[in-house]
Enzyme design. Structure first.
Site, PDB file in Angstrom:
ATOM      1  N   TYR A  19       0.836  -1.196   0.000  1.00 39.74           N
ATOM      2  CA  TYR A  19       0.000   0.000   0.000  1.00 39.74           C
ATOM      3  C   TYR A  19       0.879   1.257   0.000  1.00 39.74           C
ATOM      4  O   TYR A  19       0.676   2.170  -0.800  1.00 39.74           O
ATOM      5  CB  TYR A  19      -0.916  -0.012   1.230  1.00 39.74           C
ATOM      6  CG  TYR A  19      -1.848   1.158   1.308  1.00 39.74           C
ATOM      7  CD1 TYR A  19      -3.116   1.106   0.738  1.00 39.74           C
ATOM      8  CD2 TYR A  19      -1.471   2.326   1.953  1.00 39.74           C
ATOM      9  CE1 TYR A  19      -3.977   2.187   0.807  1.00 39.74           C
ATOM     10  CE2 TYR A  19      -2.320   3.412   2.033  1.00 39.74           C
ATOM     11  CZ  TYR A  19      -3.570   3.344   1.459  1.00 39.74           C
ATOM     12  OH  TYR A  19      -4.415   4.421   1.528  1.00 39.74           O
ATOM     13  N   HIS A  23       1.480   4.182  -2.994  1.00 41.46           N
ATOM     14  CA  HIS A  23       1.246   5.599  -2.741  1.00 41.46           C
ATOM     15  C   HIS A  23       2.524   6.428  -2.890  1.00 41.46           C
ATOM     16  O   HIS A  23       2.464   7.596  -3.276  1.00 41.46           O
ATOM     17  CB  HIS A  23       0.595   5.801  -1.376  1.00 41.46           C
ATOM     18  CG  HIS A  23      -0.865   5.540  -1.397  1.00 41.46           C
ATOM     19  ND1 HIS A  23      -1.385   4.263  -1.424  1.00 41.46           N
ATOM     20  CD2 HIS A  23      -1.923   6.385  -1.448  1.00 41.46           C
ATOM     21  CE1 HIS A  23      -2.704   4.337  -1.472  1.00 41.46           C
ATOM     22  NE2 HIS A  23      -3.064   5.608  -1.496  1.00 41.46           N
ATOM     23  N   TYR A  42      -3.253  16.160   1.967  1.00 40.75           N
ATOM     24  CA  TYR A  42      -3.862  14.834   2.091  1.00 40.75           C
ATOM     25  C   TYR A  42      -2.849  13.903   2.747  1.00 40.75           C
ATOM     26  O   TYR A  42      -1.740  13.721   2.246  1.00 40.75           O
ATOM     27  CB  TYR A  42      -4.224  14.342   0.690  1.00 40.75           C
ATOM     28  CG  TYR A  42      -5.077  13.101   0.573  1.00 40.75           C
ATOM     29  CD1 TYR A  42      -5.403  12.303   1.660  1.00 40.75           C
ATOM     30  CD2 TYR A  42      -5.560  12.718  -0.668  1.00 40.75           C
ATOM     31  CE1 TYR A  42      -6.189  11.175   1.509  1.00 40.75           C
ATOM     32  CE2 TYR A  42      -6.344  11.591  -0.832  1.00 40.75           C
ATOM     33  CZ  TYR A  42      -6.651  10.823   0.266  1.00 40.75           C
ATOM     34  OH  TYR A  42      -7.420   9.698   0.110  1.00 40.75           O
ATOM     35  N   TRP A  77      -7.116   3.990 -10.493  1.00 37.95           N
ATOM     36  CA  TRP A  77      -6.479   3.839  -9.182  1.00 37.95           C
ATOM     37  C   TRP A  77      -7.277   2.879  -8.311  1.00 37.95           C
ATOM     38  O   TRP A  77      -6.707   2.002  -7.662  1.00 37.95           O
ATOM     39  CB  TRP A  77      -6.322   5.197  -8.502  1.00 37.95           C
ATOM     40  CG  TRP A  77      -5.580   5.114  -7.205  1.00 37.95           C
ATOM     41  CD1 TRP A  77      -6.119   5.091  -5.943  1.00 37.95           C
ATOM     42  CD2 TRP A  77      -4.166   5.010  -7.018  1.00 37.95           C
ATOM     43  NE1 TRP A  77      -5.130   4.996  -4.996  1.00 37.95           N
ATOM     44  CE2 TRP A  77      -3.920   4.944  -5.635  1.00 37.95           C
ATOM     45  CE3 TRP A  77      -3.087   4.969  -7.901  1.00 37.95           C
ATOM     46  CZ2 TRP A  77      -2.635   4.844  -5.100  1.00 37.95           C
ATOM     47  CZ3 TRP A  77      -1.810   4.885  -7.365  1.00 37.95           C
ATOM     48  CH2 TRP A  77      -1.598   4.811  -5.987  1.00 37.95           C
ATOM     49  N   TRP A  78      -8.582   3.044  -8.293  1.00 32.73           N
ATOM     50  CA  TRP A  78      -9.415   2.147  -7.479  1.00 32.73           C
ATOM     51  C   TRP A  78      -9.245   0.704  -7.936  1.00 32.73           C
ATOM     52  O   TRP A  78      -9.129  -0.200  -7.114  1.00 32.73           O
ATOM     53  CB  TRP A  78     -10.868   2.561  -7.537  1.00 32.73           C
ATOM     54  CG  TRP A  78     -11.203   3.745  -6.680  1.00 32.73           C
ATOM     55  CD1 TRP A  78     -10.388   4.381  -5.772  1.00 32.73           C
ATOM     56  CD2 TRP A  78     -12.438   4.436  -6.643  1.00 32.73           C
ATOM     57  NE1 TRP A  78     -11.049   5.411  -5.191  1.00 32.73           N
ATOM     58  CE2 TRP A  78     -12.315   5.476  -5.705  1.00 32.73           C
ATOM     59  CE3 TRP A  78     -13.632   4.284  -7.320  1.00 32.73           C
ATOM     60  CZ2 TRP A  78     -13.356   6.354  -5.413  1.00 32.73           C
ATOM     61  CZ3 TRP A  78     -14.669   5.153  -7.039  1.00 32.73           C
ATOM     62  CH2 TRP A  78     -14.534   6.180  -6.084  1.00 32.73           C
TER      63      TRP A  78
END
Length: 105
Positions: A19, A23, A42, A77-78
C-alpha cells in the site's frame, strides 16, 4: 473557508508495505485530478493493530470531490488498489466518514 475532513479505510492484513509503495509512486494524473478537485494536504495513517487507515485532507470551498469517481485516473487507481484494500461490491473503496470531536488550533 477550506474544510478538513477525515475518513477511515482498511488495508488487507500484511499488505501495508505494498500500500505504501503504491502511494509513494502515486500517478501524476491522479495527483493532478485531486488537486483539480480542490484537495490539498492529504495524509493517510496506518494503525498496525487493526490495519485501519486514517486519512485527512483539506478541501477548498469550491471543491469538486464528488466528480472524482468519474475521472479516468481515479477509476484506474481504485481498480489498481482493489487487491489490497477493503472494497464495496460496486468497486469503490469501503470508506467510513469520521466526525471531528476535538480540535486545538
Amino acid at each position: 473557508m477550506p474544510e478538513r475532513i477525515a475518513f477511515r479505510m482498511k488495508v488487507h492484513p500484511g499488505r501495508i508495505a505494498e500500500y505504501k509503495k503504491r502511494h509513494d509512486e502515486i500517478w501524476p494524473d491522479l495527483a493532478q485530478a485531486l488537486r483539480d478537485a480542490g484537495v490539498s494536504d492529504y495524509s493517510i495513517w496506518h494503525d498496525p493493530e487493526t490495519d485501519y487507515l486514517f486519512a485527512t485532507l483539506v478541501r477548498a470551498d469550491d471543491h469538486t470531490m464528488a466528480s472524482l469517481p468519474r475521472t479516468d485516473a481515479n477509476r484506474r487507481w481504485w481498480a489498481f488498489m482493489a487487491d489490497i484494500m477493503d472494497y464495496n461490491d460496486d468497486g469503490t473503496p469501503t470508506v467510513v466518514d469520521l466526525k471531528q470531536v476535538f480540535h486545538l488550533p
